[in-house]
Structure formats: structure tokens, C-alpha cells
Design an enzyme around this catalytic site. Structure first.
Site, PDB file in Angstrom:
ATOM      1  N   ASP A  95       0.821  -1.223   0.000  1.00 52.51           N
ATOM      2  CA  ASP A  95       0.000   0.000   0.000  1.00 52.51           C
ATOM      3  C   ASP A  95       0.852   1.270   0.000  1.00 52.51           C
ATOM      4  O   ASP A  95       0.432   2.291  -0.560  1.00 52.51           O
ATOM      5  CB  ASP A  95      -0.897   0.047   1.254  1.00 52.51           C
ATOM      6  CG  ASP A  95      -2.139  -0.826   1.118  1.00 52.51           C
ATOM      7  OD1 ASP A  95      -2.386  -1.344   0.021  1.00 52.51           O
ATOM      8  OD2 ASP A  95      -2.863  -0.971   2.132  1.00 52.51           O
ATOM      9  N   HIS A 137      -4.567   8.341   7.072  1.00 53.20           N
ATOM     10  CA  HIS A 137      -4.190   7.062   7.703  1.00 53.20           C
ATOM     11  C   HIS A 137      -2.794   7.067   8.336  1.00 53.20           C
ATOM     12  O   HIS A 137      -2.486   6.150   9.104  1.00 53.20           O
ATOM     13  CB  HIS A 137      -4.231   5.920   6.682  1.00 53.20           C
ATOM     14  CG  HIS A 137      -5.581   5.664   6.093  1.00 53.20           C
ATOM     15  ND1 HIS A 137      -6.686   5.379   6.864  1.00 53.20           N
ATOM     16  CD2 HIS A 137      -6.003   5.642   4.802  1.00 53.20           C
ATOM     17  CE1 HIS A 137      -7.734   5.193   6.058  1.00 53.20           C
ATOM     18  NE2 HIS A 137      -7.354   5.356   4.809  1.00 53.20           N
ATOM     19  N   ASP A 261     -13.304   9.209  -2.768  1.00 51.51           N
ATOM     20  CA  ASP A 261     -13.567   7.791  -3.021  1.00 51.51           C
ATOM     21  C   ASP A 261     -14.945   7.390  -2.485  1.00 51.51           C
ATOM     22  O   ASP A 261     -15.371   6.241  -2.642  1.00 51.51           O
ATOM     23  CB  ASP A 261     -12.464   6.903  -2.428  1.00 51.51           C
ATOM     24  CG  ASP A 261     -12.103   7.263  -0.998  1.00 51.51           C
ATOM     25  OD1 ASP A 261     -12.812   8.100  -0.377  1.00 51.51           O
ATOM     26  OD2 ASP A 261     -11.112   6.703  -0.482  1.00 51.51           O
TER      27      ASP A 261
HETATM   28  F1  V1D Z   1      -5.599  -2.187  -5.091  1.00 57.21           F
HETATM   29  C1  V1D Z   1      -4.341  -1.927  -4.763  1.00 57.21           C
HETATM   30  C2  V1D Z   1      -3.356  -2.038  -5.741  1.00 57.21           C
HETATM   31  C3  V1D Z   1      -2.060  -1.788  -5.389  1.00 57.21           C
HETATM   32  C4  V1D Z   1      -1.749  -1.423  -4.099  1.00 57.21           C
HETATM   33  C5  V1D Z   1      -2.749  -1.302  -3.153  1.00 57.21           C
HETATM   34  C6  V1D Z   1      -4.058  -1.558  -3.481  1.00 57.21           C
HETATM   35  C7  V1D Z   1      -5.108  -1.415  -2.467  1.00 57.21           C
HETATM   36  C8  V1D Z   1      -6.461  -1.355  -2.638  1.00 57.21           C
HETATM   37  N1  V1D Z   1      -7.023  -1.243  -1.401  1.00 57.21           N
HETATM   38  N2  V1D Z   1      -4.876  -1.307  -1.168  1.00 57.21           N
HETATM   39  C9  V1D Z   1      -6.032  -1.179  -0.546  1.00 57.21           C
HETATM   40  C10 V1D Z   1      -6.172  -1.003   0.916  1.00 57.21           C
HETATM   41  N3  V1D Z   1      -5.327  -1.936   1.571  1.00 57.21           N
HETATM   42  C11 V1D Z   1      -5.746  -3.130   2.021  1.00 57.21           C
HETATM   43  C12 V1D Z   1      -4.641  -3.977   2.508  1.00 57.21           C
HETATM   44  C13 V1D Z   1      -4.840  -5.421   2.666  1.00 57.21           C
HETATM   45  N4  V1D Z   1      -3.825  -5.355   3.688  1.00 57.21           N
HETATM   46  C14 V1D Z   1      -3.670  -6.182   4.738  1.00 57.21           C
HETATM   47  C15 V1D Z   1      -4.112  -3.935   3.826  1.00 57.21           C
HETATM   48  O1  V1D Z   1      -6.909  -3.461   1.982  1.00 57.21           O
HETATM   49  C16 V1D Z   1      -5.789   0.390   1.363  1.00 57.21           C
HETATM   50  C17 V1D Z   1      -6.794   1.413   1.004  1.00 57.21           C
HETATM   51  C18 V1D Z   1      -6.272   2.801   1.354  1.00 57.21           C
HETATM   52  C19 V1D Z   1      -7.324   3.883   1.211  1.00 57.21           C
HETATM   53  C20 V1D Z   1      -6.695   5.234   1.366  1.00 57.21           C
HETATM   54  C21 V1D Z   1      -7.668   6.397   1.470  1.00 57.21           C
HETATM   55  O2  V1D Z   1      -8.558   6.407   0.389  1.00 57.21           O
HETATM   56  O3  V1D Z   1      -8.469   6.326   2.627  1.00 57.21           O
HETATM   57  C22 V1D Z   1      -6.892   7.696   1.478  1.00 57.21           C
HETATM   58  N5  V1D Z   1      -7.354   8.778   1.991  1.00 57.21           N
HETATM   59  O4  V1D Z   1      -6.433   9.756   1.855  1.00 57.21           O
HETATM   60  C23 V1D Z   1      -5.399   9.275   1.219  1.00 57.21           C
HETATM   61  C24 V1D Z   1      -5.654   7.955   0.974  1.00 57.21           C
END
Ligand code: V1D
Ligand code: CA
Length: 418
Positions: A95, A137, A261
């Protein structure tokens, strides 16, 4: 409160150059696209435009540990091989990858939000905007969810120098966990996040029963939602909850994280808001007439992010922008409709927030338990009548360090729009 507001806008022209890497959903380019619309709509003629000073490590130490900031400053794609243990320690993989220019990216995002907060402190603006901020975050000593430095916490700490109580509101589809955690034990900041909760949705925190600790108990509010929430149902929660919080907490400044989002059609989001519904939150908070800091956040369909934040810049100025998008260098991205508003989905996207679920949430938010019995109920209005009322406690523990208003940030350069 209606009428004109003095708006200041903070933007660094390098923000669009940063790249998290192939396949990563976070694209800083969306901020440059939003800026392009802002300019082509002519909004720069209606507000003060700043190219803010970039934050220094010392600014970041107000919240983050020296070790973590030092690592952010040191690590590059060329030397990651030598730092494998630290990458794991600071959660900087998947991430939160190490990409070229990461340190400058953090400096720009944080510098913009700190400068915007300082502008409000100086009484020089009613509303300050930094679409490169909102990275909710990031934790004291680790990166999380695409965020490395928590510009929001840094901006709130800046606001607390001149304001007794600050309200933080988060309309990103994800829980604003980093900001909540930073202020979990204080009553000088109330955090209020609306977000998707359940089904393993990131970050997994923000249930309604999480209300803060110690002095900060009942100063963290969470509104956990299900998939498919619509403009109408979102507003039916947002307005009464905000109205009650304003009445009871009486913040002297508000920070609104405008993660887009939560719009319909987002790559990661699961809500069904139109940009009109999203912007209605900004409009409502603006109408409260309290100094307001508007920040970006998530948003992964870049043509929707840019349209949303351009529209909301218009809202800050009290302007309803024309639907036909003006020509920009990105004009073709907006095919085929070339329209400003991001519509909600009209079918195939059920609202899983049942009337019972919404009713229960609103009850807890506005007519919750009046007793501080630690059973997880929100104390909103009943407690105000008691001898040890929530409001009395809030005021008793607020330790404002009010001083002379500072001069506007000398290092910020007032730029023209070119
Ligand atoms: F789809 C992906 C492709 C590449 C890298 C990351 C992602 C991805 C999608 N969703 N990562 C996520 C979320 N991470 C997880 C992980 C699974 N692990 C154990 C953790 O589900 C992270 C989503 C972050 C959202 C950020 C936000 O929108 O809230 C934000 N707000 O301000 C800035 C960012
Ligand atoms: Ca949120």
C-alpha cells in the site's frame, strides 16, 4: 450563514509529477487535473493563490517520531535493498511503496496543510484549501493506506495554537483512523468519520462503539455505513449529526477531509454518492460560518476526483459552476459527457443501509445515551442536562492557548495563476 467567504488556495505545481508505481490506485496527478479545472473555470481570480513552503522534518516532528521522519527522508528506490527491516517496521511496502521523490511529496502535502491552517489562524481567510492534503491514515511512526505523513494532524496541531476546540469531519469512504488515533485522548479535538465499515473493508476500524478514551471519551464519533449509500440517505445523517455536534461542541475551527472515493464509480469505494451529494457536505459545513480547512484525501477514478474538487472549490467561493467543462490539457479524459457533475448510479447498486440501520445510527448520534457508563453509547444531548455534563466537561478540560493572531505566513509566496 450565507454570503461571500475569503478563500485561500494552496498548490504546489510539482504535485502531479509523483507516481506511486504501476498498478497502484493512488495518483497524485489527479490534484494537478483538479487545479487545471480550477484555473480554467477562472476561480483563481476569486481567491488568493499560494505556493506554500514545503514542510521540514522539524514540522513533521510535531506528530511523527524522529526515527520515522529520518527514514522517510533517507529511503529512495535506489537504496531500498539496504533497508528491508526498516521497510517492514514502517509499513512501507504494497500500500505504501517507496517511490521516487517520496520525501518531497510528503513535504508538499504537509506544507500545504500547515500553511492553510496558519492562514486561518491569522484570520486572513475564512476558508483555506489544500487538495494535496487529507492523508488521514498516516500514524505517528508508520505509513498506512497510501499515507506517509499525516498532514491533517499537523494542521490541527497548528489550529490548536489559536483555537480552543477543533472539529475534524471525514467524508472519505475509509475510516479516518490516523487522525482519530492522534487525538483519541483529548477533548480539544472532536473527530467525526463517515465510512464504509464491515466485510474486511480497509482499515477495519471505526465501529460506532469506538468513542475515545480518558479525557477524549465521547470526542471520537464514528458513523459506520454499508455499501451503496445515496445522496439523500447520506445527507439525512450528515446534517443532523453535524448540527448536533456544532450545538454541543461549539468548535472554533473545522477541518473537512473531502476524500472523493465516496463517489459512485470509485475504483476502491462502495458508496453511491454523486458529486452534488458530496459537495452538499462541503456546502453544509461552509454554512456553519466557522473557519474551515478543506483537504483532499482518497479518490481513485481521477476524472471524478478532479471534477469533484473543482466543484467544491466553487462551493467554497459560493459559486455554482457551469456544467460544461472548460477546455484544459486533459479535456479528452472527460469524454464522452464533458460535464462537471459526477452522477450517482441509477441502477444495479442497491443501498444496503436499511432504514433500520440508518435510524439506529442517527439515534446514537443525536439522541444517544446520556450516561457516561462506558457502554459505548454516544453522549450527545441527554448528558448536557446532567450535573457532570458532557459540555461542561468539555469546556473544563479545554485548555486554550490563545494568543495574538500571527502574521500571515511570511514564507508563503502569493503566486499568480500561470
Ligand atoms: F488495489 C491496490 C493495488 C495496489 C496497491 C494497493 C491496493 C489497495 C487497494 N485497497 N490497497 C487497498 C487497501 N489496503 C488493504 C490492505 C490489505 N492489507 C492487509 C491492507 O486493503 C488500502 C486502502 C487505502 C485507502 C486510502 C484512502 O482512500 O483512505 C486515502 N485517503 O487519503 C489518502 C488515501
Ligand atoms: Ca471517512
Amino acid at each position: 450563514m450565507s454570503g461571500k467567504r475569503k478563500v485561500s488556495y494552496f498548490y504546489d505545481p510539482d504535485i502531479g509529477q509523483f507516481y506511486y508505481g504501476q498498478g497502484h490506485p493512488m495518483k497524485p496527478h489527479r490534484v494537478a487535473m483538479a487545479h487545471s479545472l480550477v484555473l480554467q473555470y477562472g476561480l483563481h481570480t476569486q481567491m488568493e493563490m499560494f505556493r506554500p513552503r514545503r514542510a521540514e522534518a522539524e514540522d513533521m516532528h510535531q506528530f511523527h517520531t524522529e526515527d520515522y521522519v529520518s527514514f522517510l527522508r533517507t529511503v529512495t528506490p535506489d537504496n531500498v535493498g539496504a533497508h528491508q527491516a526498516a521497510l517492514r517496521e514502517y509499513n512501507m511496502y504494497e500500500d505504501c511503496p517507496v517511490f521516487s521523490g517520496l520525501w518531497e511529496y510528503c513535504r508538499i502535502s504537509a506544507g500545504g496543510s500547515i500553511a492553510a491552517a496558519a492562514q486561518l489562524n491569522a484570520g486572513a481567510s475564512d476558508i483555506a484549501i489544500n487538495w494535496a492534503g487529507g492523508l488521514h491514515h498516516a500514524k505517528k511512526f508508520e505509513a498506512s493506506g497510501f499515507c506517509y505523513v499525516n498532514d491533517i494532524v499537523l494542521a490541527i496541531l497548528e489550529l490548536l495554537k489559536y483555537h480552543s476546540r477543533v472539529l475534524y469531519v471525514d467524508i472519505d469512504v475509509h475510516h479516518g483512523d490516523g487522525v482519530e488515533e492522534a487525538f483519541l485522548t483529548t477533548d480539544r479535538v472532536m473527530t467525526l468519520s463517515f465510512h464504509k465499515f464491515g466485510d474486511g473493508f480497509f482499515p477495519g476500524t471505526g465501529d460506532v462503539v469506538n468513542v475515545g478514551h480518558g479525557q477524549g471519551k465521547y470526542y471520537a464519533l464514528n458513523v459506520p455505513l454499508r455499501d451503496g449509500i445515496t445522496d439523500e440517505t447520506y445527507q439525512a445523517l450528515f446534517r443532523p449529526i453535524l448540527a448536533k455536534v456544532m450545538e454541543v461542541y461549539r468548535p472554533e475551527a473545522v477541518v473537512l477531509q473531502c476524500g472523493s472515493d465516496s463517489l459512485a464509480g470509485d475504483r476502491l469505494g462502495v458508496f453511491n454518492l454523486s458529486s452534488a451529494g458530496h459537495a452538499a457536505c462541503v456546502e453544509y459545513v461552509r454554512s456553519l460560518g466557522v473557519p474551515l480547512l478543506l483537504l483532499g484525501g482518497g479518490g481513485y477514478k481521477i476524472v471524478n476526483v478532479s471534477r469533484c474538487w473543482a466543484k467544491e472549490t466553487g462551493v467554497a467561493l459560493g459559486l455554482d459552476l457551469p456544467e460544461a467543462l472548460p477546455p484544459t490539457e486533459y479535456y479528452e479524459y472527460y469524454a464522452p459527457a464533458y460535464q462537471l457533475t459526477v452522477p450517482a448510479k441509477s441502477e444495479g447498486f442497491p443501498n444496503k443501509n436499511t432504514p433500520e440501520h440508518l435510524q439506529a445510527l442517527q439515534e446514537q448520534a443525536t439522541r444517544g445515551s446520556s450516561r457516561s457508563d462506558g457502554d459505548g453509547n454516544w453522549m450527545m444531548d441527554g448528558g448536557l442536562q446532567g450535573e457532570h455534563s458532557w459540555r461542561d466537561e468539555a469546556l473544563a478540560h479545554a485548555r486554550p492557548q490563545m494568543g495574538m493572531r500571527p502574521a500571515p505566513h511570511a514564507a508563503d509566496v502569493d503566486v499568480d495563476a500561470s
